[in-house]
Design an enzyme around this catalytic site. Structure first.
Site, PDB file in Angstrom:
ATOM      1  CB  ALA A  84      -4.855   1.092  18.822  1.00 15.79           C
ATOM      2  N   GLY A 134      -5.628  -3.884  18.689  1.00 12.66           N
ATOM      3  CA  GLY A 134      -6.985  -3.480  19.066  1.00 12.66           C
ATOM      4  C   GLY A 134      -8.056  -4.145  18.209  1.00 12.66           C
ATOM      5  CD  GLU A 188      -6.226  -5.320  22.769  1.00 15.87           C
ATOM      6  OE1 GLU A 188      -5.996  -4.339  22.028  1.00 15.87           O
ATOM      7  OE2 GLU A 188      -5.834  -5.389  23.944  1.00 15.87           O
ATOM      8  CD  GLU A 219      -1.362  -4.952  20.906  1.00 17.48           C
ATOM      9  OE1 GLU A 219      -0.959  -6.118  20.705  1.00 17.48           O
ATOM     10  OE2 GLU A 219      -2.562  -4.626  20.835  1.00 17.48           O
TER      11      GLU A 219
HETATM   12  N1  COA Z   1      -2.458   2.338  12.811  1.00 13.69           N
HETATM   13  C1  COA Z   1      -2.392   3.357  11.912  1.00 13.69           C
HETATM   14  N2  COA Z   1      -2.350   3.167  10.589  1.00 13.69           N
HETATM   15  C2  COA Z   1      -2.372   1.898  10.140  1.00 13.69           C
HETATM   16  C3  COA Z   1      -2.424   0.792  11.015  1.00 13.69           C
HETATM   17  C4  COA Z   1      -2.479   1.046  12.402  1.00 13.69           C
HETATM   18  N3  COA Z   1      -2.573   0.089  13.303  1.00 13.69           N
HETATM   19  N4  COA Z   1      -2.406  -0.341  10.267  1.00 13.69           N
HETATM   20  C5  COA Z   1      -2.350   0.052   8.977  1.00 13.69           C
HETATM   21  N5  COA Z   1      -2.324   1.393   8.897  1.00 13.69           N
HETATM   22  C6  COA Z   1      -2.281   2.216   7.687  1.00 13.69           C
HETATM   23  C7  COA Z   1      -0.861   2.278   7.107  1.00 13.69           C
HETATM   24  O1  COA Z   1      -0.070   3.211   7.788  1.00 13.69           O
HETATM   25  C8  COA Z   1      -1.172   2.668   5.674  1.00 13.69           C
HETATM   26  O2  COA Z   1      -1.488   4.036   5.637  1.00 13.69           O
HETATM   27  P1  COA Z   1      -0.820   5.031   4.546  1.00 13.69           P
HETATM   28  O3  COA Z   1      -1.270   4.478   3.222  1.00 13.69           O
HETATM   29  O4  COA Z   1      -1.425   6.363   4.887  1.00 13.69           O
HETATM   30  O5  COA Z   1       0.655   4.935   4.754  1.00 13.69           O
HETATM   31  C9  COA Z   1      -2.468   1.910   5.374  1.00 13.69           C
HETATM   32  O6  COA Z   1      -3.042   1.633   6.645  1.00 13.69           O
HETATM   33  C10 COA Z   1      -2.233   0.601   4.637  1.00 13.69           C
HETATM   34  O7  COA Z   1      -1.356  -0.198   5.399  1.00 13.69           O
HETATM   35  P2  COA Z   1       0.021  -0.824   4.825  1.00 13.69           P
HETATM   36  O8  COA Z   1       0.953  -1.028   5.966  1.00 13.69           O
HETATM   37  O9  COA Z   1       0.503  -0.049   3.667  1.00 13.69           O
HETATM   38  O10 COA Z   1      -0.549  -2.251   4.306  1.00 13.69           O
HETATM   39  P3  COA Z   1       0.289  -3.587   4.135  1.00 13.69           P
HETATM   40  O11 COA Z   1      -0.599  -4.527   3.395  1.00 13.69           O
HETATM   41  O12 COA Z   1       1.642  -3.339   3.596  1.00 13.69           O
HETATM   42  O13 COA Z   1       0.489  -4.161   5.632  1.00 13.69           O
HETATM   43  C11 COA Z   1      -0.225  -4.701   7.891  1.00 13.69           C
HETATM   44  C12 COA Z   1      -0.630  -4.556   6.400  1.00 13.69           C
HETATM   45  C13 COA Z   1      -1.495  -4.968   8.675  1.00 13.69           C
HETATM   46  C14 COA Z   1       0.738  -5.888   8.042  1.00 13.69           C
HETATM   47  C15 COA Z   1       0.469  -3.400   8.366  1.00 13.69           C
HETATM   48  O14 COA Z   1      -0.356  -2.289   8.019  1.00 13.69           O
HETATM   49  C16 COA Z   1       0.710  -3.343   9.847  1.00 13.69           C
HETATM   50  O15 COA Z   1       1.647  -3.973  10.338  1.00 13.69           O
HETATM   51  N6  COA Z   1      -0.092  -2.549  10.588  1.00 13.69           N
HETATM   52  C17 COA Z   1       0.066  -2.352  12.006  1.00 13.69           C
HETATM   53  C18 COA Z   1      -0.402  -3.558  12.775  1.00 13.69           C
HETATM   54  C19 COA Z   1      -0.182  -3.371  14.260  1.00 13.69           C
HETATM   55  O16 COA Z   1       0.932  -3.336  14.746  1.00 13.69           O
HETATM   56  N7  COA Z   1      -1.283  -3.266  14.990  1.00 13.69           N
HETATM   57  C20 COA Z   1      -1.246  -3.111  16.416  1.00 13.69           C
HETATM   58  C21 COA Z   1      -1.311  -1.691  16.778  1.00 13.69           C
HETATM   59  S1  COA Z   1      -1.244  -1.474  18.510  1.00 13.69           S
END
Ligand code: COA
Length: 255
Positions: free
Chosen positions: A61, A107, A110, A130
């Site tokens: 999400a 999400g 999910e 989460e």
């Molecule tokens: N919500 C909002 N934005 C997200 C996102 C999320 N769940 N997951 C990734 N993004 C965005 C990042 O903020 C980034 O945006 P920006 O370039 O504007 O800063 C872009 O997507 C690329 O992600 P980034 O984190 O730079 O890639 P990465 O390869 O370094 O890491 C992940 C990848 C998936 C490990 C990392 O993005 C992450 O931990 N995301 C959240 C996962 C999460 O907790 N999901 C559950 C949410 S309830």
């Protein structure tokens, strides 16, 4: 959202690759609407749902959208998600296959779990992180992960917030198959083709009966009896059984 239709198959791409296809409220609304339309399209016998880009199915999400929400907004976010998208996909009469092409987190996992079948590429990383953000899975994850992988595995995945690989996901029963990244869509199409040969009316009844066993307050066996009986009144039943007797392939219409 990008939607492509090939014969009896619809392929839906969640298309925010620069945000790793994170699900914001608009994306949930749009995807829900697209899925409803596809379910009503009688020419479509199977759907593949995947993420745009090489990196993510859906990375969760949209944290940037909800991080300032209060209790009431949090509850509405979860309830709307359940109703508008996650339950809707699970209850579709047209089977949906999740092609997990990269990160499927929060999400995103999910969403894949609300689909009827999951296939993951070796590049996929799956998890429900989460609790590492101070929140819990809110789009069905606490329920569907336990249904698919068992309560003990679900507890470990949710409470540790760690990601698992596609091989581990197969071992846990969370995904059905794992493939290389380049073969992922082909594998999903192969499954979709096998589904498309069968009676759409019977398929939608089978989904309803299977789902009933996992819905609180519903008796899956009773639903099976009801849907089994209902099959006898369909044109598909007449066609399928007549084709068997006449030693030919059936031509199902879904009626
Ligand atoms: N919500 C909002 N934005 C997200 C996102 C999320 N769940 N997951 C990734 N993004 C965005 C990042 O903020 C980034 O945006 P920006 O370039 O504007 O800063 C872009 O997507 C690329 O992600 P980034 O984190 O730079 O890639 P990465 O390869 O370094 O890491 C992940 C990848 C998936 C490990 C990392 O993005 C992450 O931990 N995301 C959240 C996962 C999460 O907790 N999901 C559950 C949410 S309830």
């Amino acid at each position: 959202m990008l939607v492509e239709k090939e014969d009896n198959l619809a392929i839906v791409w969640i298309n925010r690759p620069d945000q790793l296809n994170a699900l914001n409220i608009d994306t949930i609304d749009e995807l829900g609407k697209a899925m409803r339309e596809i379910d009503e399209d009688k020419n479509i016998r199977c759907v593949i749902l995947t993420g745009s880009g090489e990196k993510a199915f859906v990375a969760g999400a949209d944290i940037k959208e909800f991080y300032q929400f209060d209790v009431e907004k949090g509850k509405i976010l979860s309830r709307n998600g359940h109703e508008k998208l996650f339950n809707l996909i699970e209850q579709m009469g047209t089977p949906v296959i999740a092609a997990i092409n990269g990160f499927a987190l929060g999400g995103g996992l999910e969403l894949a779990m609300s689909c009827h079948i999951r296939v993951a590429s070796h590049k996929a990383k799956m998890g429900l992180p989460e609790v590492s953000l101070g929140v819990i899975p809110g789009y069905g994850g606490t329920q569907r992960l336990a249904q698919l992988a068992g309560k003990g595995r679900a507890m470990e995945i949710i409470l540790t917030a760690q990601m698992i690989t596609s091989d581990e996901a197969v071992e846990y029963g969370l995904v059905n198959h794992t493939t290389t990244q380049s073969e992922l869509l082909e594998k999903c199409k192969e499954i979709a083709n096998k589904i498309s040969r069968n009676s759409p009316a019977a398929i939608s009844s089978a989904i309803a009966a299977m789902n009933a066993g996992f819905s609180s307050g519903k008796d899956g066996f009773e639903k099976e009896i009801e849907e089994f009986g209902k099959s006898f009144g369909t044109k598909d039943f007449k066609e399928g059984t007549t084709a068997f007797v006449e030693k030919r392939k059936p031509n199902f219409t879904g009626e």
